[in-house]
Design an enzyme around this catalytic site. Sequence first.
Site, short mmCIF file in Angstrom:
data_model
loop_
_atom_site.label_atom_id
_atom_site.label_comp_id
_atom_site.label_asym_id
_atom_site.label_seq_id
_atom_site.Cartn_x
_atom_site.Cartn_y
_atom_site.Cartn_z
N TYR A 1 20.35 -26.70 7.84
CA TYR A 1 20.75 -25.46 7.16
C TYR A 1 19.99 -24.27 7.72
O TYR A 1 19.02 -24.43 8.48
CB TYR A 1 20.53 -25.59 5.65
CG TYR A 1 19.09 -25.55 5.19
CD1 TYR A 1 18.22 -26.62 5.42
CD2 TYR A 1 18.59 -24.44 4.51
CE1 TYR A 1 16.91 -26.57 4.99
CE2 TYR A 1 17.26 -24.39 4.08
CZ TYR A 1 16.43 -25.46 4.33
OH TYR A 1 15.13 -25.41 3.92
N ARG B 1 17.86 -21.07 16.04
CA ARG B 1 17.22 -22.25 15.43
C ARG B 1 18.27 -23.26 14.95
O ARG B 1 18.05 -24.48 15.04
CB ARG B 1 16.31 -21.83 14.27
CG ARG B 1 15.54 -23.01 13.70
CD ARG B 1 14.50 -22.59 12.70
NE ARG B 1 15.10 -21.97 11.54
CZ ARG B 1 14.42 -21.31 10.61
NH1 ARG B 1 13.12 -21.20 10.70
NH2 ARG B 1 15.04 -20.76 9.58
N ARG C 1 29.97 -45.18 5.30
CA ARG C 1 28.51 -45.24 5.26
C ARG C 1 27.99 -46.24 6.28
O ARG C 1 28.36 -47.42 6.26
CB ARG C 1 28.04 -45.62 3.85
CG ARG C 1 26.52 -45.57 3.72
CD ARG C 1 26.06 -45.84 2.30
NE ARG C 1 24.61 -45.72 2.22
CZ ARG C 1 23.75 -46.67 2.60
NH1 ARG C 1 24.20 -47.82 3.06
NH2 ARG C 1 22.46 -46.46 2.52
N LYS D 1 15.35 -28.20 10.85
CA LYS D 1 15.53 -27.67 9.49
C LYS D 1 16.59 -28.50 8.75
O LYS D 1 17.73 -28.07 8.58
CB LYS D 1 15.93 -26.19 9.56
CG LYS D 1 15.76 -25.45 8.25
CD LYS D 1 15.82 -23.96 8.48
CE LYS D 1 15.96 -23.16 7.21
NZ LYS D 1 14.84 -23.30 6.29
N GLU E 1 1.81 -25.89 6.37
CA GLU E 1 2.61 -24.74 5.93
C GLU E 1 2.82 -24.85 4.42
O GLU E 1 2.31 -25.78 3.78
CB GLU E 1 3.95 -24.69 6.68
CG GLU E 1 4.77 -25.95 6.54
CD GLU E 1 6.03 -25.97 7.42
OE1 GLU E 1 6.53 -24.90 7.80
OE2 GLU E 1 6.51 -27.07 7.70
N LEU F 1 7.94 -26.02 10.47
CA LEU F 1 9.19 -25.34 10.80
C LEU F 1 8.85 -24.07 11.58
O LEU F 1 7.91 -23.35 11.23
CB LEU F 1 9.95 -24.97 9.53
CG LEU F 1 11.35 -24.44 9.87
CD1 LEU F 1 12.29 -25.56 10.28
CD2 LEU F 1 11.93 -23.65 8.73
N1 PMP Z 1 8.49 -23.59 6.62
C1 PMP Z 1 9.34 -24.28 5.83
C2 PMP Z 1 9.02 -25.69 5.49
C3 PMP Z 1 10.48 -23.65 5.31
O1 PMP Z 1 11.34 -24.33 4.53
C4 PMP Z 1 10.73 -22.28 5.63
C5 PMP Z 1 11.91 -21.55 5.07
N2 PMP Z 1 13.11 -22.06 5.50
C6 PMP Z 1 9.82 -21.62 6.47
C7 PMP Z 1 8.71 -22.31 6.95
C8 PMP Z 1 10.02 -20.18 6.86
O2 PMP Z 1 11.06 -20.05 7.82
P1 PMP Z 1 11.90 -18.70 7.93
O3 PMP Z 1 10.91 -17.59 8.17
O4 PMP Z 1 12.78 -18.94 9.10
O5 PMP Z 1 12.63 -18.55 6.64
#
Ligand code: PMP
Length: 286
Positions: A33, A52, A100, A148, A181, A206
């Site tokens: 997503y 991305r 499945r 993601k 993070e 991410l």
């Molecule tokens: N880390 C994680 C685990 C996230 O889910 C997100 C938000 N999607 C981010 C960092 C920040 O990414 P972005 O700046 O692209 O929203």
Amino acid sequence: MSRIVYVDGAYLPEADAKVSVFDRAFLMGDGVYEVTTVLEGRLVDFAGHMRRLIRSLTELAIRPPATEEELLAIHRELVRRNELDEGIVYLQVTRGVADRDFLYPPADTRPTLVLFTQKMAVLERESVRRGLSVATLPDIRWGRRDIKTVQLLYPSMAKMEAKARGADDAWLVDTEGRVTEGSSNNAYIITPDRRIVTRRLSQDILHGITRASVVRLAAEEGYTIDEGGFTVPEAKAATEAFITSASSFVTPVVSIDGSPVGTGTPGEATRRLRDIYIAESLRTAI
Ligand code: PMP
């Protein structure tokens, strides 16, 4: 007004927007997503989000469901139909519908494409005035956090646990005691010698689209960007701390596990980075 949602080529009232129970995302979490912020009816950093998205799809060998121009047209049409001035567009691509099986279905399986809008105040937020409190929790997610995917159960559990501890969000910590993070954002501290410290890009985190812009803008402001990462004690000793994400932009973190960061109130450097990031976003949104 009920929202208009996009599903596989059709714009539908949300009550009529449906996906098969055999969709791989429903059965296996097999989907990715993106969330793109909308300011003044325009898309912030659309090209970054699409880059991305393609990377996530490529890593998982999911066929891109449409070209970037087609996806831009769908985003804009949804913003228009839902009269969205401020909020987000959520986009999800799944591997599609198949019996499945742990093995992927044939490569020509049609991916499922869903987009919807969400009205949301992103500029004026209580969390920015007050600052966030975070609780630290072990990072026990899988090893490909750079993709993601829609597998968000642990981030969701971590946020629930943070709430149970009286905090706004969770900061996740690896087995060496270093912050990876936040549950849905990238994490930073600012040190007394004007370093902005954050985690280096790798499969551990991410690759935030907001992170890329904020790091660039902070370097232009004269900050040294230190991608060596930080421990929880280092964060507690920082001058300021903050998070970044598409919908929270730059938001101050004022306490970690109950210990105040700096003065325990939102700091001037974080406020300025937020203002600069928003000004740049308003200038470049499409
Ligand atoms: N880390 C994680 C685990 C996230 O889910 C997100 C938000 N999607 C981010 C960092 C920040 O990414 P972005 O700046 O692209 O929203």
